[in-house]
Write a protein that holds these residues in place. Structure first.
Motif, PDB file in Angstrom:
ATOM      1  N   PHE A 175      -1.707  -1.576  -7.049  1.00  0.00           N
ATOM      2  CA  PHE A 175      -0.673  -2.437  -7.597  1.00  0.00           C
ATOM      3  C   PHE A 175      -0.223  -3.437  -6.529  1.00  0.00           C
ATOM      4  N   GLY A 176      -1.177  -4.045  -5.845  1.00  0.00           N
ATOM      5  CA  GLY A 176      -0.885  -5.003  -4.792  1.00  0.00           C
ATOM      6  C   GLY A 176      -0.648  -6.398  -5.344  1.00  0.00           C
ATOM      7  N   PRO A 177      -0.686  -7.428  -4.467  1.00  0.00           N
ATOM      8  CA  PRO A 177      -0.466  -8.801  -4.915  1.00  0.00           C
ATOM      9  C   PRO A 177      -1.431  -9.215  -6.027  1.00  0.00           C
TER      10      PRO A 177
ATOM     11  N   GLY B 156       4.624  -5.949 -12.374  1.00  0.00           N
ATOM     12  CA  GLY B 156       4.218  -6.839 -11.297  1.00  0.00           C
ATOM     13  C   GLY B 156       4.077  -6.111  -9.973  1.00  0.00           C
ATOM     14  N   TYR B 157       4.131  -6.870  -8.906  1.00  0.00           N
ATOM     15  CA  TYR B 157       3.904  -6.375  -7.550  1.00  0.00           C
ATOM     16  C   TYR B 157       5.230  -6.183  -6.816  1.00  0.00           C
TER      17      TYR B 157
ATOM     18  N   VAL C 176      -6.618  10.027 -10.491  1.00  0.00           N
ATOM     19  CA  VAL C 176      -6.152   8.662 -10.286  1.00  0.00           C
ATOM     20  C   VAL C 176      -5.321   8.628  -9.012  1.00  0.00           C
ATOM     21  N   GLU C 177      -5.736   7.784  -8.094  1.00  0.00           N
ATOM     22  CA  GLU C 177      -4.999   7.588  -6.853  1.00  0.00           C
ATOM     23  C   GLU C 177      -4.385   6.191  -6.900  1.00  0.00           C
ATOM     24  N   ILE C 178      -3.084   6.117  -6.679  1.00  0.00           N
ATOM     25  CA  ILE C 178      -2.342   4.871  -6.796  1.00  0.00           C
ATOM     26  C   ILE C 178      -1.983   4.339  -5.410  1.00  0.00           C
ATOM     27  N   LYS C 179      -2.174   3.037  -5.250  1.00  0.00           N
ATOM     28  CA  LYS C 179      -1.776   2.346  -4.023  1.00  0.00           C
ATOM     29  C   LYS C 179      -0.932   1.135  -4.395  1.00  0.00           C
ATOM     30  N   ALA C 180      -0.091   0.712  -3.471  1.00  0.00           N
ATOM     31  CA  ALA C 180       0.686  -0.518  -3.608  1.00  0.00           C
ATOM     32  C   ALA C 180       0.557  -1.252  -2.272  1.00  0.00           C
ATOM     33  N   ALA C 181      -0.678  -1.663  -1.987  1.00  0.00           N
ATOM     34  CA  ALA C 181      -1.007  -2.260  -0.695  1.00  0.00           C
ATOM     35  C   ALA C 181      -1.515  -3.690  -0.887  1.00  0.00           C
TER      36      ALA C 181
END
Length: 123
Positions: free
Chosen positions: A108-110, A22-23, A75-80
């Protein structure tokens, strides 16, 4: 489409991780989980792949791509909350800096977000 089969597999892994975790975690958690999931599918992944920036043949800086899969796809990962133009520019610079042509921006945001970018390094 360049590297379609590989990017499809990576995106599948992304959704598996997203649906499981999940987020709300830091990017590093998602990076580690994605590496595990890629490995379960038999894909070779290098985390924190170093990229040296050159200017007129001289090294002027170094940065790290989150994951390089099968020595082909960055692969560039964000959690924004959402992906921004700056995130896409970062991925394109990684592609330019490595000579790789295909990259994925995974958020991996909302709400999960995926952007696939191709850069022709022959020019």
């Amino acid at each position: 489409m360049k590297q379609k089969e590989l990017t499809d597999a990576i995106i599948c892994c992304f959704y598996t991780v997203y649906n499981t975790l999940g987020y709300g975690f830091l990017e590093k958690v998602y990076e580690n989980a994605l590496k595990v999931e890629l490995g379960k599918r038999g894909l070779k992944a290098k985390v924190q792949y170093p990229i040296t920036v050159q200017y007129n043949g001289e090294p002027v800086g170094e940065y790290f791509a989150d994951i390089l899969v099968e020595d082909e796809v960055i692969v560039e990962i964000k959690a924004a909350k959402t992906l921004l133009n700056e995130h896409e520019a970062q991925l394109l610079n990684y592609l330019k800096g490595t000579g790789k042509e295909v990259g994925l921006l995974l958020n991996f945001g909302p709400s999960p977000q995926v952007k696939r970018r191709v850069f022709d390094n022959s020019h």
